[in-house]
Structures are given as C-alpha cells and as structure tokens.
Enzyme design. Structure first.
Site, PDB file in Angstrom:
ATOM      1  N   LYS A 171      29.023  32.742  32.720  1.00  0.00           N
ATOM      2  CA  LYS A 171      27.993  31.999  32.000  1.00  0.00           C
ATOM      3  C   LYS A 171      27.199  32.816  30.989  1.00  0.00           C
ATOM      4  O   LYS A 171      26.440  32.254  30.198  1.00  0.00           O
ATOM      5  CB  LYS A 171      27.013  31.380  33.010  1.00  0.00           C
ATOM      6  CG  LYS A 171      27.639  30.267  33.838  1.00  0.00           C
ATOM      7  CD  LYS A 171      28.140  29.150  32.947  1.00  0.00           C
ATOM      8  CE  LYS A 171      28.877  28.089  33.734  1.00  0.00           C
ATOM      9  NZ  LYS A 171      29.518  27.114  32.827  1.00  0.00           N
TER      10      LYS A 171
ATOM     11  N   HIS B  57      41.942  25.699  29.103  1.00  0.00           N
ATOM     12  CA  HIS B  57      42.170  25.641  30.555  1.00  0.00           C
ATOM     13  C   HIS B  57      41.533  24.378  31.114  1.00  0.00           C
ATOM     14  O   HIS B  57      40.344  24.161  30.931  1.00  0.00           O
ATOM     15  CB  HIS B  57      41.567  26.876  31.244  1.00  0.00           C
ATOM     16  CG  HIS B  57      42.418  28.094  31.142  1.00  0.00           C
ATOM     17  ND1 HIS B  57      42.439  29.066  32.111  1.00  0.00           N
ATOM     18  CD2 HIS B  57      43.288  28.492  30.186  1.00  0.00           C
ATOM     19  CE1 HIS B  57      43.299  30.010  31.768  1.00  0.00           C
ATOM     20  NE2 HIS B  57      43.823  29.707  30.599  1.00  0.00           N
TER      21      HIS B  57
ATOM     22  N   TYR C 175      39.904  32.469  41.581  1.00  0.00           N
ATOM     23  CA  TYR C 175      38.724  33.059  42.229  1.00  0.00           C
ATOM     24  C   TYR C 175      39.047  33.157  43.714  1.00  0.00           C
ATOM     25  O   TYR C 175      39.314  32.133  44.351  1.00  0.00           O
ATOM     26  CB  TYR C 175      37.497  32.176  42.031  1.00  0.00           C
ATOM     27  CG  TYR C 175      36.981  32.130  40.604  1.00  0.00           C
ATOM     28  CD1 TYR C 175      37.552  31.289  39.648  1.00  0.00           C
ATOM     29  CD2 TYR C 175      35.917  32.933  40.211  1.00  0.00           C
ATOM     30  CE1 TYR C 175      37.080  31.249  38.345  1.00  0.00           C
ATOM     31  CE2 TYR C 175      35.429  32.896  38.904  1.00  0.00           C
ATOM     32  CZ  TYR C 175      36.017  32.059  37.979  1.00  0.00           C
ATOM     33  OH  TYR C 175      35.549  32.023  36.686  1.00  0.00           O
TER      34      TYR C 175
END
Ligand code: APR
Ligand code: PHB
Length: 398
Positions: free
Chosen positions: A303, A79, A207
């Site tokens: 993360k 991506h 998002y």
C-alpha cells in the site's frame, strides 16, 4: 563561505523526487501550476531503490491522468487474483470476481523512471543533489525554501510547500513538535528480499503463512521474480546465501509451488524493517505532507506507493482548484480527507501483517488461530470480499 544566488520564485516547492514528489509535479504541470522539485540524492540513486510494485486500479488511472501510463499499460502485468498459502495448501482470492477491479504489477522503480522522463521531456526543473534543504515561513503566507548546491546557497520563494521527502525527510521534521501527533507500531521482524532473473513461481502473487514464518512470491515481469522471507530483526544479509534463501523459501511454500520454484543468482538482496506510522495532521499552514513523509505501512498489503498516489491526487486537485478559482476548500479538507483513507489502509496493512506473520513469543495455539482465520476467510465470500476490496484499493472520496 557560501553565497546566496538570486532568489527564484515558484508557486509550489516540492521537497523530494520520489514517486509522490514527481507525480505531484506532473499533475500540477498538467493543471497549469508551476512547481520546483528539490531532491537530496542523485537521479541514479533514486532509481536504484527496489520497492514494491503492485498498483491499485485507482493508482493506474491517476498515472494515466498524469500522462505517464503508456509503458505501464504496455508492460504492466494485470492481476485479477492473489493466492493465500497456509496449512500446506494454496487458495485463490478472485479479486476481479469479488470487486470488479484488479491490480497491476509494475515496479515502483519503473513508475519513478516514467515520471522522471516525463518531467525532463516537459523541460520542468528538478534540482538533484540539493543539500541542506530547509523550510521557512510556512506558518505565514510567503514560504521560502533554501538549499545548497556545492558551495552556493539558493532559495526559492513560493506559495506552498509539498513535503514529499519520505519518512526521514526534512519536511515533517520542520514542523514544531507540539503541532504534530504521531502514531507508531514497530513490528518484531523484518523482510529479507531477493530479486532474481528467474520466472515467477506462479502467475499471481503468493502470500504464505507458515510456522517457520511468512513468505511472499512476487514478480517484476514474467522473467524477473521478487521473493521475501520474514526474518528476525537482527538477521544479517551476509548470513543468507542464495541457496539458503531458496531452501527456506521452499520450506514455507506448499509442495506444488515449491516444486515450481526456479532458482538463480540474486541480483539484489536486502533486509527491510516493518513499521506502521502516521503523523497528524498532514497540513501546517502552507506546508502539506504527502506519501511516506506522513505515513508508513508494512509492505504486506503493498500500500505504500498507492497511499502516496492517493495523497498526491488529492493535493494536486486542491492546489489546481485554488489557482484556477481561488477556492481553498480542497486545501482546507486535505488533511482530514487523506487521513480517513490513510487510517483505513494502515488498518488493512496491520491486519494482513498480523494474520500472515509468526510473532515472537507466540506458539501453536496462535498458529492454529491464524490458520482458522485464513480457513474461514477463503471459505467465506463476505470475508474474501472484505480482503479483496482493501487489496484492490478503496474508492477515492472525491
Ligand atoms: N531534501 C530533499 N529530498 C529529500 C530529503 C531532503 N531533506 N529527504 C529525503 N528526500 C528525498 C529522498 O531522497 C527520496 O527520493 O525524498 C524522496 C522521498 O521518496 P520516498 O521515500 O520514495 O517517498 P514517497 O515519494 O512518498 O513514495 C512512497 O516509496 O518508500 C516507498 O514504500 C514507499 O512505495 C512507497 C513510496
Ligand atoms: C513486491 O513485489 O515487492 C511486493 C508485492 C506485494 C507486496 C509487497 C511487495 O505485498
């Protein structure tokens, strides 16, 4: 009455067979260092966990170094951008153009599966369903780890212990309370997640900031989607039919994305809490903490897995150097080096969570401030670059 069988010996005892523990075992083996992995659950249970799967380019490189990059390279989805949706519109952040780097979408379950298979293929020992694991003597130079298999008690003597046993593990809990300093932020909402065998609504992740709450459109492959909705902490999965979930998701997306949404039966549905947590330091004598055992980030920035990879990369290099040359500088620098990256990543994850979610008790003014910050961000190369640099992953120090 349990009896202690013969005491084994290994160089490094690894507690936990999640991504951190298995990756550490793999890197150590390739560096000629012997390790035993002890896991509380069964292999099937570990593989049953559904977790975020966005790999920084640095994480992909480490998995390649560990010899488990083949399927990732073949099946992972590269991506080069993400999309931010707010105020009825969607804006692309061109990660590749801004940083020259990209991310790869590849489920954490698949990373764990690849690591498990590599470890088994190499004939390296993992003890699954190891009960009542306990750590001893890590303040000295001869640590011992004990565990139970059925009625039999076992122990292994080692040089070092790697605590890769996650947030609820025994390793951090074995450190004397006074030796540990913890920092925590619990967020006043959770994420309701759905997995469905449907094509993703978009080629890249979306998002979404919305007055009704945050939403995320992600994926596991081009035929398996992963969606999340911000929800109240007291929400219950049984209150959310698939239909209600997808209707709410549509309401939080821009019109074009909502129109493209393909719905289908959920194959997994769960609610996860969000927290930021850091334990300092990450080393206690011969015990080293890595991954979720030392820190937790809200999933907004994807993360958790990437931080675990960074810790393990640093610890593996330090241990291999110590065994090859006797040089212990890497071990001595481990905690401070990891914590510099941990705190920068905890900050980014906190910042993205704060920017994208609707906090209880906030109103229209706060919504406008978030939309203004997002509007500035997508219109500023400097601000977009700052987001992109953190999202693709900060460079490793060493
Ligand atoms: N004894 C042995 N094993 C244990 C114990 C124990 N007392 N307690 C926990 N474990 C095992 C768990 O069953 C789990 O398999 O340790 C493993 C820890 O794995 P994770 O929780 O996945 O943590 P980590 O390997 O650091 O990976 C971090 O996982 O939780 C996600 O978002 C996080 O993506 C990140 C990644
Ligand atoms: C996921 O695919 O589960 C995912 C992706 C990106 C995130 C969080 C979760 O930021």
């Amino acid at each position: 009455m349990s009896e202690t069988t013969g005491s084994r010996r290994t160089q490094v005892a690894i507690i936990g067979a999640g991504p951190a523990g298995l990756l550490l075992g793999q890197l150590l083996a390739r560096g000629g260092v012997d390790a035993l992995v002890l896991e509380r659950q069964s292999a099937a249970y570990v593989l049953g966990r559904i977790r975020a799967g966005v790999l920084e380019q640095g994480s992909v490189e480490v998995l390649g170094e560990a010899g488990v990059g083949q399927r990732l390279l073949a099946e992972g989805l590269p991506h080069e951008g993400i999309e931010l949706a707010f105020d009825g519109e969607r804006h692309r952040i061109d990660l590749a153009a801004l940083t020259g780097r990209r991310v790869t979408v590849y489920g954490q379950t698949e990373v764990t599966r690849d690591l498990m298979q590599a470890r088994a293929a190499a004939g390296l020992r993992t003890v699954y369903e190891a009960a009542d694991v306990s750590l001893h003597g890590f303040e000295g130079s001869s640590p011992v780890v004990r565990w139970r298999e059925g009625e039999r008690t076992h122990e292994v003597r080692c040089d070092y212990i790697a605590g890769c046993d996650g947030f609820h593990g025994v390793s951090r809990a074995s450190v004397p309370a006074g030796a540990l300093r913890t920092f925590e932020r619990v967020y006043p909402f959770g994420w309701l997640g759905v997995l469905s065998d449907t094509p993703p609504v978009s080629d890249e992740l979306i998002y979404a900031n919305h007055p009704r709450g945050f939403a995320l459109c992600s994926m596991r492959s081009r035929s398996r989607s992963r969606y999340y909705l911000q929800c109240a902490l007291d929400e219950r999965v049984e209150n959310w039919s698939d239909e209600r979930f997808f209707d709410e998701l549509r309401s939080r997306l821009d019109e074009a994305a909502a129109a493209r949404l393909v719905t289908g039966p959920s194959i997994e549905k769960s609610i996860a809490p969000l927290r930021s947590f850091v334990a300092e330091p990450m080393r206690f004598g011969r015990l080293f903490l890595a991954g979720d055992a030392a820190h937790i980030v809200p999933p907004t920035g994807a993360k958790g897995l990437n931080l675990a990879v960074a810790d393990v990369r640093s610890l593996a290099r330090a241990l291999i150097s110590r065994y090859r040359t006797g040089d212990e500088t890497g071990l001595d620098a481990y905690s401070e080096r990891c914590l510099r990256r941990v705190w920068k990543t905890v900050r980014f994850s906190w910042w993205m969570t704060t920017l994208m979610h609707r906090f209880p008790g906030t109103g229209d003014f706060d919504q406008r401030i978030q939309e203004a910050e997002l509007g500035y961000l997508v219109g500023s190369k400097a601000a977009s670059t700052a987001l992109a640099e953190n999202y693709v992953g900060l460079p490793f120090e060493d």
